[in-house]
Design a protein around this motif. Structure first.
Motif, mmCIF file in Angstrom:
data_model
loop_
_atom_site.group_PDB
_atom_site.id
_atom_site.type_symbol
_atom_site.label_atom_id
_atom_site.label_comp_id
_atom_site.label_asym_id
_atom_site.label_seq_id
_atom_site.Cartn_x
_atom_site.Cartn_y
_atom_site.Cartn_z
ATOM 1 N N VAL A 162 -57.694 -15.266 -32.755
ATOM 2 C CA VAL A 162 -56.887 -14.999 -31.681
ATOM 3 C C VAL A 162 -57.320 -15.632 -30.480
ATOM 4 O O VAL A 162 -58.516 -15.609 -30.276
ATOM 5 N N GLU A 163 -56.370 -16.178 -29.795
ATOM 6 C CA GLU A 163 -56.851 -16.796 -28.448
ATOM 7 C C GLU A 163 -55.868 -16.013 -27.280
ATOM 8 O O GLU A 163 -54.608 -15.988 -27.403
ATOM 9 N N LEU A 164 -56.465 -15.123 -26.291
ATOM 10 C CA LEU A 164 -55.883 -14.754 -25.410
ATOM 11 C C LEU A 164 -55.459 -15.350 -24.187
ATOM 12 O O LEU A 164 -56.487 -15.875 -23.561
ATOM 13 N N ILE A 165 -54.377 -15.972 -24.369
ATOM 14 C CA ILE A 165 -53.880 -16.714 -23.113
ATOM 15 C C ILE A 165 -53.800 -15.752 -21.604
ATOM 16 O O ILE A 165 -54.343 -16.368 -20.642
ATOM 17 N N ASP A 166 -53.336 -14.782 -21.818
ATOM 18 C CA ASP A 166 -53.140 -13.865 -20.609
ATOM 19 C C ASP A 166 -52.768 -12.337 -20.728
ATOM 20 O O ASP A 166 -52.361 -12.223 -22.028
ATOM 21 N N PHE A 167 -52.985 -11.495 -19.977
ATOM 22 C CA PHE A 167 -52.747 -10.203 -20.121
ATOM 23 C C PHE A 167 -51.823 -9.766 -18.746
ATOM 24 O O PHE A 167 -52.240 -10.176 -17.891
#
Length: 195
Positions: A162-167
């Motif tokens: 998983v790559e967290l781009i934004d929240f």
């Protein structure tokens, strides 16, 4: 013709002990090598618990109190992490421990309260830009009830990169999803707010 006898020197004290110690160390090394060579295949073909027990001993793998295992592939920007009710935008690939890919998406927006428990727990450990690998035990995934028609067998360990781009807030995520569906940010008829 004459035969010349070569006298043999007596074995020095301690040499025989050193020889036996060397043989013991060689056998111990062979046993350790054999165990490592067979541990992975046994873990891969055994139960979920066998795999997770083996995986927990690998370098860089961290296990949470709940049993989720993760590895940091790339650190993020350290600017906080998503809360329980947040929406996230991620790139991810989900697969079984044998490598079978069952799901993959890029730039996917998801509410954290709408995903499996282990995935949500793992995402909350991340910061923007981070890339992690999760090993989700069955109890934190689908357990005995995988989604109908999916290639996920019951009681499977799920592996996610998983790559967290934004929240963002759940409300912002809902607005983005509605715009993508062509609703222009308007609430669809009959839908309750926040759904």
């Amino acid at each position: 013709m004459s035969i010349t006898a070569v006298p043999l020197r007596p074995i020095e004290k301690g040499t025989l002990t050193k020889l036996w110690i060397g043989i013991f160390l060689l056998l111990a090394g062979a046993a350790v090598f054999a165990w490592h060579a067979t541990a992975r295949p046994i873990a891969m073909n055994g139960t979920a618990e066998d795999f997770l027990s083996w995986n927990a001993g690998r370098s860089g793998v961290i296990e949470t109190d709940s049993g989720l295992q993760y590895q940091v592939l790339e650190e993020g920007d350290e600017a906080g992490s998503p809360g329980a009710g947040a929406g996230v935008i991620v790139n991810y690939e989900g697969r079984l421990i044998d490598g079978t890919v069952f799901d993959a998406n890029e730039q996917q927006g998801l509410p954290l309260d709408g995903v499996i428990t282990g995935w949500a727990e793992g995402i909350r450990l991340m910061s923007r830009g981070a890339r992690y690998r999760f090993w989700i035990p069955p109890a934190l995934g689908y357990g005995e009830d995988p989604p109908p028609g999916s290639p996920i067998p019951a009681d499977s360990v799920l592996v996610f990169d998983v790559e967290l781009i934004d929240f963002i807030s759940r409300e912002q995520l809902m607005q983005i999803q509605m715009q993508q569906m062509g609703l222009g940010g308007q609430q669809p008829e009959g839908a309750a707010p926040g759904q």
